[in-house]
Design a protein around this motif. Structure first.
Motif, short mmCIF file in Angstrom:
data_model
loop_
_atom_site.label_atom_id
_atom_site.label_comp_id
_atom_site.label_asym_id
_atom_site.label_seq_id
_atom_site.Cartn_x
_atom_site.Cartn_y
_atom_site.Cartn_z
N THR A 163 14.44 -10.28 15.46
CA THR A 163 13.67 -10.11 16.69
C THR A 163 14.52 -10.18 17.96
N THR A 164 15.81 -10.32 17.83
CA THR A 164 16.66 -10.41 19.02
C THR A 164 17.66 -9.26 19.10
N VAL A 165 17.33 -8.16 18.46
CA VAL A 165 18.16 -6.96 18.54
C VAL A 165 17.39 -5.86 19.24
N ALA A 166 18.10 -4.87 19.74
CA ALA A 166 17.46 -3.80 20.51
C ALA A 166 16.57 -2.93 19.62
N SER A 167 17.05 -2.57 18.44
CA SER A 167 16.31 -1.68 17.55
C SER A 167 15.67 -2.51 16.44
N GLN A 168 14.33 -2.49 16.39
CA GLN A 168 13.61 -3.27 15.39
C GLN A 168 12.85 -2.34 14.45
N GLU A 169 12.70 -2.80 13.21
CA GLU A 169 11.99 -2.02 12.19
C GLU A 169 10.54 -1.79 12.60
N GLN A 170 10.03 -0.60 12.29
CA GLN A 170 8.65 -0.26 12.62
C GLN A 170 7.85 -0.06 11.32
N VAL A 171 6.60 -0.48 11.34
CA VAL A 171 5.72 -0.31 10.18
C VAL A 171 5.19 1.12 10.17
N GLN A 172 5.27 1.76 9.02
CA GLN A 172 4.76 3.12 8.86
C GLN A 172 3.47 3.08 8.04
N PRO A 173 2.52 3.96 8.32
CA PRO A 173 1.28 3.98 7.54
C PRO A 173 1.52 4.44 6.10
N VAL A 174 1.03 3.65 5.14
CA VAL A 174 1.16 4.00 3.73
C VAL A 174 -0.19 4.02 3.03
N ALA A 175 -1.26 3.79 3.78
CA ALA A 175 -2.62 3.86 3.25
C ALA A 175 -3.55 4.18 4.41
N THR A 176 -4.80 4.46 4.10
CA THR A 176 -5.78 4.81 5.13
C THR A 176 -7.02 3.93 5.01
N ALA A 177 -7.88 4.02 6.02
CA ALA A 177 -9.14 3.28 5.97
C ALA A 177 -9.97 3.71 4.77
N ALA A 178 -9.93 5.00 4.45
CA ALA A 178 -10.69 5.50 3.29
C ALA A 178 -10.18 4.87 2.00
N ASP A 179 -8.85 4.68 1.89
CA ASP A 179 -8.29 4.02 0.70
C ASP A 179 -8.85 2.61 0.56
N ILE A 180 -8.89 1.87 1.68
CA ILE A 180 -9.35 0.48 1.64
C ILE A 180 -10.84 0.42 1.27
N VAL A 181 -11.64 1.31 1.85
CA VAL A 181 -13.07 1.32 1.52
C VAL A 181 -13.26 1.62 0.03
N ARG A 182 -12.47 2.53 -0.49
CA ARG A 182 -12.56 2.86 -1.92
C ARG A 182 -12.19 1.66 -2.79
N LEU A 183 -11.14 0.93 -2.40
CA LEU A 183 -10.76 -0.26 -3.15
C LEU A 183 -11.84 -1.34 -3.07
N GLN A 184 -12.49 -1.44 -1.91
CA GLN A 184 -13.58 -2.42 -1.77
C GLN A 184 -14.72 -2.12 -2.73
N THR A 185 -14.98 -0.84 -2.97
CA THR A 185 -16.07 -0.47 -3.88
C THR A 185 -15.71 -0.78 -5.34
N LEU A 186 -14.42 -0.95 -5.64
CA LEU A 186 -14.02 -1.31 -7.00
C LEU A 186 -14.30 -2.76 -7.32
N LEU A 187 -14.34 -3.61 -6.30
CA LEU A 187 -14.37 -5.06 -6.52
C LEU A 187 -15.55 -5.52 -7.40
N PRO A 188 -16.80 -5.02 -7.19
CA PRO A 188 -17.89 -5.48 -8.06
C PRO A 188 -17.67 -5.14 -9.53
N GLY A 189 -16.83 -4.12 -9.80
CA GLY A 189 -16.58 -3.73 -11.17
C GLY A 189 -15.51 -4.54 -11.88
N ILE A 190 -14.82 -5.42 -11.15
CA ILE A 190 -13.87 -6.33 -11.78
C ILE A 190 -14.67 -7.39 -12.55
#
Length: 333
Positions: A202-229
């Motif tokens: 955190t004390t350097v000029a260039s810091q790593e950036q988070v890139q998107p690797v999933a979407t809101a639709a992915d998360i909603v789909r995973l949430q619908t799986l939970l009752p089936g566990i």
């Protein structure tokens, strides 16, 4: 997938891959909070709002922001203060006027609660009326202004923080309101090596950036799986017995009767099972285990078990009672 249909191994493997990508991306910018990130993902999968307890500087805000970035979710942070109004959170109707024709109408201006991830920073610094506005939005997943109800985005998760070292001038959440939170998470300081890495990154000029690797639709789909566990009868029975063992009474163990004023309610049992299912999905499994549930005991019970004066006098915490609660219920893990 219908909610009563069991999750197959292919779906579980895909879920694990998505969730691993998210965690790996978050680790680019967050050091030493792996457990926090995992718990936040469990809460998101379970649609369970959570309470984060820790001193400033432990990457609470940065962790939530990084998660949002990795999943392309909208994120808002609300700084709670004594003068914050309910409408500052939910939004309000604004009167629009037509200068030329004189026609006027009301338009709803959304508040910061309209986001996929909402960080309610220092929720105990605002009066009960404003706290209630947020808690109502959490419960209903919508905001009602006048006669119109406005649905909140999906997925929707509130993460509230409390600072444990400054209690003067605060408004502690009542026990019944705390029970609305799915998890509580007590954050600790990083170790020396982790802190060195934090400073280095955190004390350097260039810091790593988070890139998107999933979407809101992915998360909603995973949430619908939970009752089936799957959750076997043994797992459900143990969850209920664990939660019931936190309640003082003739059948309670000595330390519970000595230090506990009120035990956890039925929501505790429900959240233990939902959280165990989410942990199973996180690991690519189709069934929750006793070990999953036991692992989440401090997070589910930490804010639900109300201690008495004797506990305060003897400096006993809920975490210290967890081993006794486990021992009161025979668990083969």
């Amino acid at each position: 997938m219908p909610q009563n249909e069991s999750v197959n191994q292919s779906d579980a493997d895909e879920a694990r891959e998505i969730l691993e990508r998210i965690q790996q991306e978050v680790r680019k910018v967050i050091v030493g909070q792996e457990e926090l990130v995992e718990i936040l993902l469990v809460a998101l999968l379970s649609r369970g709002h959570s309470l984060l307890i820790g001193v400033p500087g432990l990457a609470k805000t940065r962790s939530v922001q990084a998660l949002a970035d990795a999943m392309e979710l909208s994120f808002n942070r609300i700084q709670f203060t004594p003068d914050l109004l309910p409408s500052d959170i939910t939004g309000s109707e604004i009167l629009d006027g037509d200068v030329q024709g004189g026609a006027r109408s009301f338009r709803f201006e959304q508040g910061p609660v309209f986001a996929n991830l909402v960080l309610a920073d220092e929720i105990n610094r605002t009066p009960p009326r404003t706290q209630a506005a947020l808690l109502e939005s959490m419960q209903e997943r919508s905001v009602t202004v006048g006669t119109t109800t406005h649905p909140l985005p999906d997925p929707f998760l509130v993460l509230a923080t409390q600072n444990p070292i400054e209690q003067e001038g605060t408004f502690p959440l009542p026990e019944a309101q705390l029970d609305r939170f799915f998890f509580s998470v007590n954050l600790t300081y990083p170790d020396e090596q982790q802190e060195m890495e934090i400073v280095r990154r955190t004390t350097v000029a260039s810091q790593e950036q988070v890139q998107p690797v999933a979407t809101a639709a992915d998360i909603v789909r995973l949430q619908t799986l939970l009752p089936g566990i799957e959750a076997a009868d043994e797992v459900i029975d143990t969850a209920v017995r664990l939660v019931r063992s936190t309640r003082p009474g003739p059948d309670a163990i000595k330390t519970i009767n000595e230090y506990v004023a009120w035990g956890a309610g039925p929501r505790g049992s429900q959240d233990l099972i939902l959280g165990a299912k989410a942990l199973a999905l996180l690991s690519g499994r189709t069934a929750a285990s006793l070990a999953d549930m036991v692992r989440l005991l401090p997070n589910v019970l930490g804010h639900r078990v109300v201690l008495n004066f004797s506990a305060e006098r003897d400096k006993v915490t809920v975490d210290q009672l967890i081993p006794d609660i486990r021992d009161a219920v025979t668990i083969a893990v």
